[in-house]
Design a protein around this motif. Sequence first.
Motif, PDB file in Angstrom:
ATOM      1  N   PRO A 127     -59.972 -12.607  83.255  1.00  0.00           N
ATOM      2  CA  PRO A 127     -59.883 -11.422  84.108  1.00  0.00           C
ATOM      3  C   PRO A 127     -58.804 -11.592  85.170  1.00  0.00           C
ATOM      4  O   PRO A 127     -58.629 -12.672  85.737  1.00  0.00           O
ATOM      5  CB  PRO A 127     -61.267 -11.328  84.755  1.00  0.00           C
ATOM      6  CG  PRO A 127     -62.177 -12.044  83.813  1.00  0.00           C
ATOM      7  CD  PRO A 127     -61.348 -13.159  83.233  1.00  0.00           C
ATOM      8  N   TYR A 181     -58.375  -5.580  86.952  1.00  0.00           N
ATOM      9  CA  TYR A 181     -59.770  -6.006  86.839  1.00  0.00           C
ATOM     10  C   TYR A 181     -60.612  -5.023  86.039  1.00  0.00           C
ATOM     11  O   TYR A 181     -61.505  -5.396  85.296  1.00  0.00           O
ATOM     12  CB  TYR A 181     -60.383  -6.129  88.237  1.00  0.00           C
ATOM     13  CG  TYR A 181     -60.632  -7.550  88.685  1.00  0.00           C
ATOM     14  CD1 TYR A 181     -60.886  -8.579  87.785  1.00  0.00           C
ATOM     15  CD2 TYR A 181     -60.640  -7.864  90.048  1.00  0.00           C
ATOM     16  CE1 TYR A 181     -61.116  -9.875  88.219  1.00  0.00           C
ATOM     17  CE2 TYR A 181     -60.865  -9.149  90.488  1.00  0.00           C
ATOM     18  CZ  TYR A 181     -61.112 -10.150  89.570  1.00  0.00           C
ATOM     19  OH  TYR A 181     -61.351 -11.430  90.003  1.00  0.00           O
ATOM     20  N   ASN A 206     -59.751  -3.189  83.628  1.00  0.00           N
ATOM     21  CA  ASN A 206     -59.266  -3.006  82.248  1.00  0.00           C
ATOM     22  C   ASN A 206     -58.806  -1.572  81.984  1.00  0.00           C
ATOM     23  O   ASN A 206     -59.171  -0.941  80.994  1.00  0.00           O
ATOM     24  CB  ASN A 206     -60.358  -3.406  81.240  1.00  0.00           C
ATOM     25  CG  ASN A 206     -60.729  -4.869  81.342  1.00  0.00           C
ATOM     26  OD1 ASN A 206     -59.880  -5.722  81.554  1.00  0.00           O
ATOM     27  ND2 ASN A 206     -62.017  -5.162  81.212  1.00  0.00           N
ATOM     28  N   PRO A 219     -66.412  -9.063  86.214  1.00  0.00           N
ATOM     29  CA  PRO A 219     -65.270  -8.667  85.370  1.00  0.00           C
ATOM     30  C   PRO A 219     -65.143  -9.570  84.154  1.00  0.00           C
ATOM     31  O   PRO A 219     -65.196 -10.792  84.262  1.00  0.00           O
ATOM     32  CB  PRO A 219     -64.068  -8.850  86.314  1.00  0.00           C
ATOM     33  CG  PRO A 219     -64.643  -8.856  87.689  1.00  0.00           C
ATOM     34  CD  PRO A 219     -65.997  -9.469  87.552  1.00  0.00           C
ATOM     35  N   ARG A 275     -63.047  -9.778  80.125  1.00  0.00           N
ATOM     36  CA  ARG A 275     -62.082  -9.176  79.208  1.00  0.00           C
ATOM     37  C   ARG A 275     -62.762  -8.558  77.991  1.00  0.00           C
ATOM     38  O   ARG A 275     -62.299  -7.580  77.433  1.00  0.00           O
ATOM     39  CB  ARG A 275     -61.080 -10.237  78.743  1.00  0.00           C
ATOM     40  CG  ARG A 275     -60.214 -10.822  79.848  1.00  0.00           C
ATOM     41  CD  ARG A 275     -59.161  -9.853  80.325  1.00  0.00           C
ATOM     42  NE  ARG A 275     -58.258  -9.441  79.250  1.00  0.00           N
ATOM     43  CZ  ARG A 275     -57.345  -8.482  79.369  1.00  0.00           C
ATOM     44  NH1 ARG A 275     -57.238  -7.813  80.505  1.00  0.00           N
ATOM     45  NH2 ARG A 275     -56.562  -8.177  78.355  1.00  0.00           N
TER      46      ARG A 275
END
Length: 429
Positions: free
Chosen positions: A59, A64, A66, A198, A200
């Motif tokens: 992240p 953050y 996305n 956070p 991914r």
Amino acid sequence: MTATPETAPAAATSEISRDFAAVSSVYGTDIADPHAVYREYRKTRPVMVGDILAEWNVPSQADYANLGRQVFTLFRYDDVLAVLRDPATFTSTLLQEGLGQFLGGFLLTGMDDATHKVARKLLAPAFSPRVIAGWKTLLTPVVRDAVARLEPRGRAELMEDLLLPLPVRLIYEIIGFPKDEARTQEFAARGMRILVGPQRDPEKAKASMAAAFAAAQELYDDTLEVVRQRRAEGSVGEDLIGYLLRAEADGERLDDAHITELIRQMLPAAAETTTRSFGSMMVALLEQPALLERIRNDRTLVPKAINEGMRWETASQFLARQATVDVEFHGVKIPAGAALSLCSGSANRDEAVFDNPDVFDIDRPQKVNVGFGAGTHMCLGMPVAKTEMEAMLNALLDLPNLRLDPDQPPPVIVGAQLRGPRALHVVWG
């Protein structure tokens, strides 16, 4: 099992250890040596089109949430410092999309320049040199007591036994929370869960974000209760809550909600960053016994060791800003609205600024440590972290013949966005 006064602190410490490991995992524990990558990029690719953290599946403050924002990564010291010192061209308001989701709209690091100036003016008295000196007096006996409890054992795994629980206790002493060890560790564990929010991976993010929002709300509710009680008692005290309750600038005062949000935003990273910074510095010192002995015999060198440790292995390796206008770095055009991921970990080892940058050298001339920001957004918590670390290093230096445990694996510093040792086994006596 029902927690007794004896078992509760140990259980809470175990909980924060698990959450600390979870944070480490999210932010790239399998990245052992990013510095080799940074070294090459400084020479051949000082501006990367894209986000190197995203490539590592870590992240990034630059995106953050996305959102798919265009990101450029900067690696050189002068470029990073130039961005940090120009808040008009490079705003930090994008940070509201990251931790700001959990920590409320009064996020100091994500404020624009005008609002930020007012907030800093209100906060400045609480972080004055006189106040910091008072906190040093407060913290020293707490640290000495913690180390004294370890001393009869003759050995320790410093991360688990000291560097996770102790900085939490110290920052909560400074803030002015009630002296309840189990509750303190519980608060700290919640702060860790916010950092894990956070992710991914969208599927992992569903659960982690829900847990982060819940932890943030719990922290807010409990902190607000403390703040309201302190105001009812007369807004007294030389701790941070006391100062914030009395803060006034140009007729402006902080209400209970703002004080609560300011306190809450300190909790996720305050102790965690100190843990990693101090752990990495201790690795460097323990691997150079002659230097450790030199500092033991001359305690005026303790601040130099801490400053160098913060440069040599920056606990948080990246900052982020957003361009408000079209700009250009080294021939690479960056459009307005794009984010810049600032690799402070690379900048702090830039050979154009620091001689032999990969060497831990407490005698080098001091420069601005961009890992803590610069200019108007220089981290207010940096002197607090230094005060905590000075107290911890002095106490550890009092242990006779402190050294790495020869019967345990040597320490390894790991991580991408957040760096520090997994374990640090030592013996003394």
